[in-house]
Design a protein around this motif. Structure first.
Motif, PDB file in Angstrom:
ATOM      1  N   GLN A   1      -1.247  -2.433  -1.824  1.00  8.12           N
ATOM      2  CA  GLN A   1      -1.936  -3.718  -1.918  1.00  8.12           C
ATOM      3  C   GLN A   1      -1.206  -4.663  -2.871  1.00  8.12           C
ATOM      4  O   GLN A   1      -1.126  -5.853  -2.628  1.00  8.12           O
TER       5      GLN A   1
ATOM      6  N   SER B   1      -7.984   1.787  -2.292  1.00  2.26           N
ATOM      7  CA  SER B   1      -6.605   1.838  -2.774  1.00  2.26           C
ATOM      8  C   SER B   1      -6.359   3.101  -3.586  1.00  2.26           C
ATOM      9  O   SER B   1      -5.280   3.690  -3.528  1.00  2.26           O
TER      10      SER B   1
ATOM     11  N   ASP C   1      -2.172  -1.018   3.103  1.00  5.04           N
ATOM     12  CA  ASP C   1      -3.326  -1.387   2.283  1.00  5.04           C
ATOM     13  C   ASP C   1      -3.406  -2.913   2.203  1.00  5.04           C
ATOM     14  O   ASP C   1      -2.609  -3.552   1.523  1.00  5.04           O
TER      15      ASP C   1
END
Ligand code: ATP
Ligand code: MG
Lengths: 506, 341
Positions: free
Chosen positions: A88, A46, A167
């Motif tokens: 994410q 990430s 992500d």
């Protein structure tokens, strides 16, 4: 497919206070390819994405887009530069409507004013194109996390960027929705969009990706053509240990067998209108019961009734043989029921508190605020679970928001495990957690049940259900249709057969 | 495509959603109606249209300032400096026209620009230096009050100024003696502010951005929304409204009081909350704020009509109302959570 790279990152280094998240990492994305970035929780995936898209500034290294050096200073700038990203973390706002979330910042306008009619029309068309049907005028927050995730993806796709970054887009999606996503990705790839895909589901990664870059501890391990990298080698590269050890852990987990005594919890005709049909379910001390079923089959709804998160409107619930009257999260906790909910992105963690503080929150609450947990005991427990769940960095005093997504989940799991409840309810405990840590968690669940804890857990991964459970409750269409004893020959196929067969009966 | 389309109904029905968003503002309006009926039922002359019209006249400055506060609160912030900025603007206007001899129109324009710029500066401090809005605007509260007292520690009267007289010139609607009422120009100014705010909040990118930032600043940033511009913008709007509130106050009293608007920031916040906005940001309506201001005005009106209670009762009741509204919001938020499994 191997012409000029569209994105080229070289020697990227990123330091956070006390941690080097990336150390001289190179990454190359070519036009029209789907490129998976792989690695354990906390490997730096990430962070790599965030450095590329202007959320973080790198401490060293160079980024080239279409051959030109660039440095974005905000996600907005990256978007303008042709990179569209689904991060994410949650990255939509629940209070706005679905349509507004899809078009925020780029709404169709008449003069200075937003043209809501055109926006809703385009939103419907966009979702229909992807294959989902929602009321676009409803607030996003009224939809499930899975749908919200799909809306985030739809938004990113519609920006029509040269580069699309996803992500862990599938961490809260079920099979059908993953299929939808993979279909969209293939279509985009045909049209020449380059994509970065991050996921802990190896089957998805192998199904969709052309190439893989593997990171470990913030350093680059290497780049491979997906077709030329066997899964066991990939896992070896990710974890830095042999895949064989991992297999062994998983096998051990399946071997445990409890002796069934008094049921810890027993539900008779428990149900809630419009959410789950009345069902009978017992969980005994030392037993692991798994709930299997497709998306929307009522898995979560089933456990929420037992956890007291929703109120039941029919049937009875008995705990250790005693019928319970008022049942809510508070009284459930007092009885020794711990519930780790599915939606961990928004529920539960306090970002500014440290790892240790987050872990002991539930334990403290269950004792009441007057009686504090002695500091020595506290730090012993925290250290124990940091080790057992392999939380990295293994520093109890770090603010939890500084941890990687997967490690944050482990902290939340630890919170509920360390209060040593009589019944532990886990909803999707291993979502977004890497292969190595998944095995750790599964082993821990087995270990806890071996010590006499009753465990009720929900998982969309049938392998996991079969491997861990002593009994499996199968759900379909918001109804519990069968309870299967796990024998040695239990397989995922048997569960699927049960779901399909019962469907045919009706 | 139709065979493999994924469908999901919202967890709450859309009808309920539609309603649930409007429950707080509905409660405020219902409260207004009840208060009006209590007033007309108990007191002679309460039913005259001019009584209602006076609610707007007496609260024009508060209304304008509360509208600015609505922007800030919707974005998830708070602005404690508005009362002081209002006093400072009124005082600057008066001083510039009376003492410095600058034409009133120019003085007013200068004050409005100053209010906007200083609001934007506060917003920039809050955003770029990551300072708590509470702290940054608290500094403004002291700063502008101090500056105001520095200009003059006593009232400055504005006499015989055509421009300032214009503010209270009245337009009659029907004959005031039988069923008509009249409104001064400051009410039209306040009305225009409300209307513009409504359009901006609901129909422009900036307005929707305010809601997005209030919903989740982190998400708004990751979505690529101009978070910095939005946050600086809301404080600029609030600064402008506070300055305009000061001008309107000067219009209505034809003077500037260095201690004017003491505690007004709290009235503005109370009006916004009673109007149904969430203090955490992301939910609320500017028309709710109008209703909130009306509730507070109506309370004082009833108390003054009655004459038996001291005016402090208005404060006590506002306190109770605030509590009730915050509780109502909690209950609504929780039932929303429950429905969503
Ligand atoms: N804002 C931050 N402040 C401090 N440290 C951070 C921050 N963000 C990430 N880190 C650290 O950087 C490292 C890499 O984190 P990153 O989020 O990139 O991992 P990841 O590979 O995405 O893992 P996951 O699979 O769990 O999502 C971790 O050790 C994490 O604790
Ligand atoms: Mg991550």
């Amino acid at each position: 497919m191997s012409d000029e790279p569209i994105v080229q990152m070289t020697g990227i280094t990123k330091d956070f206070t006390g941690v080097r998240a990336l150390d001289g990492v190179d990454f190359t994305l070519r036009p029209g390819e789907i490129h998976a970035v792989m690695g354990e929780n906390g490997a730096g995936k990430s962070t790599l994405i965030k450095v590329l898209t202007g959320v973080h500034t790198p401490d060293a290294g160079q980024i080239r887009l279409d051959g030109r050096p660039v440095r974005f200073n905000s996600p907005k700038a990256a978007q303008a530069g042709g990179i569209s990203t689904v991060y994410q973390e949650v990255n939509l706002t629940e209070n706005l409507s679905v349509a507004e979330n899809l078009f925020a910042g780029r709404e169709p306008r008449l003069g200075p004013f937003i043209n809501f009619r055109a926006m809703r029309r385009r939103a419907r068309a966009l979702l229909e194109d992807i294959g989902i049907d929602l009321n676009v005028a409803a607030p996003l927050g009224s939809y499930s996390i899975a749908m919200q995730q799909l809306v985030a993806i739809a938004r990113a796709v519609d920006i029509k960027a040269k580069v699309l970054i996803l992500d862990e887009p599938t961490s809260s999606l079920d099979r059908d929705e993953v299929a939808v996503l993979l279909r969209v990705m293939r279509r985009l790839a045909e049209n020449g969009t380059a994509m970065v895909f991050i996921s802990h589901f190896l089957d998805q990664v192998y199904e969709i990706s052309d190439r893989m870059t593997v990171l470990r501890n913030g350093t680059l391990v290497g780049e491979w053509e997906s077709a030329a990298l066997p899964e066991s080698d990939l896992i070896g590269h990710m974890l830095g240990r042999e895949a064989a050890t991992l297999e062994q852990i998983e096998r051990q987990a399946g071997e445990h067998k409890p002796d069934r005594g008094e049921p810890i919890v027993s539900a008779k005709g428990l149900g809630r209108k419009g959410s789950i049909a009345p069902y009978d379910l017992e969980v005994h001390a030392g037993e692991v019961v798994g709930l299997a079923g497709l998306l929307g089959s009522g898995r979560t709804e089933t456990v929420r009734l037992i956890a007291g998160a929703d109120r039941h409107d029919s049937g009875t619930l008995a705990f250790e043989g005693k019928s319970v009257g008022s049942h809510n999260p508070r009284t459930a906790a007092l009885r020794g029921i711990a519930f780790c909910p599915e939606n961990r992105k928004t529920e539960g963690l306090v970002g500014d508190l440290t790892v240790a503080e987050n872990m002991i929150l539930a334990m403290q609450a269950s004792k009441g605020w007057a009686r504090t947990v002695p500091p020595a005991q506290r730090s012993r427990l925290v250290a124990e679970f940091i080790e057992k769940l392999d939380i990295r960095p293994a520093n109890p005093d770090l603010p939890v928001k500084n941890l990687s997504g997967g490690n944050q989940q482990k902290v939340l799991l630890a919170r509920w495990m360390l209060i040593e409840p009589k019944l532990l309810i886990l909803d999707e405990p291993t979502r977004g957690i890497d292969v190595g840590a998944k095995a750790d968690i599964q082993r821990l669940v087995t270990e806890l049940s071996g010590d006499g804890m009753a465990v009720l857990f929900v998982s969309a991964e049938l392998d996991e259900v079969t491997r861990l459970s002593d009994r499996i409750a199968v759900l379909r269409d918001r109804e519990l249709i069968a309870t299967l004893e796990t024998e040695a020959d239990m397989t995922s196929e048997k569960i699927v057969d049960t779901i399909v067969a019962k469907g045919g009966d009706q | 495509m139709s065979t493999d389309t994924l469908t999901e109904r919202p967890a709450r029905s859309t009808l309920f959603d539609g309603l649930s968003r409007y429950i707080p503002i509905g409660a405020t309006v219902a409260l207004l109606v009840v208060m009006y009926l209590v007033g007309t039922g108990n007191y002679r002359n309460f039913g005259e249209p001019q009584v209602v019209a006076n609610l707007f006249v007496n609260n024009a400055a508060l209304l304008i300032i509360a509208v600015g506060m609505t922007f800030v609160i919707l974005s998830g912030g708070i602005d404690l400096s508005v009362g002081s900025v209002m006093a400072f603007s009124a005082m600057s206007c008066a001083w510039l026209t009376v003492e410095a001899g600058i034409p009133a129109e120019t003085a007013v324009a200068m004050v409005l620009v100053l209010g906007t710029v200083s609001g934007a500066a506060t917003g920039a401090v809050i955003h770029y230096f990551n300072v708590q809005p509470f702290i940054a605007t608290l500094a403004g509260l002291f700063l502008y009050r101090g500056l105001t007292l520095q200009i003059s520690d006593r009232d400055v009267a504005i006499r015989d100024n055509a421009f300032f007289d214009w503010g209270m010139e009245r337009t009659e609607f029907g004959n005031v003696r039988d069923g008509g009422f009249s409104l001064p120009n400051i009410v039209f100014i306040a009305g225009a502010v409300v209307l513009i705010a409504f359009v901006v909040l609901h129909y422009t990118r900036f307005g929707r951005g305010v809601y997005a930032v209030g919903g989740s600043e982190q998400s708004a940033l990751l979505m690529g929304l101009p978070v910095a511009r939005t946050k600086v913008g809301v404080y600029a709007v609030s600064g402008f409204c506070a300055a305009l509130g000061g001008v309107v106050a000067a219009f209505s009293t034809k003077s500037a009081d260095p201690l004017g608007g003491l505690g007004l920031e709290l009235d503005a916040i109370a009006a916004v909350v009673v109007g149904g906005a969430l203090l955490t940001g992301g939910a609320g309506f500017v028309l709710g704020t109008v209703a909130g201001v009306m509730v507070m005005g109506m309370l004082s009106t009833i108390i003054s009509f009655d004459g038996r209670f001291s005016s402090w009762w208005a404060r006590i009741i506002v306190g109770i109302l605030l509590l009730a509204f915050i509780l109502l919001q909690r209950v609504l938020a929780r039932s929303g959570e429950k429905r969503k499994t």
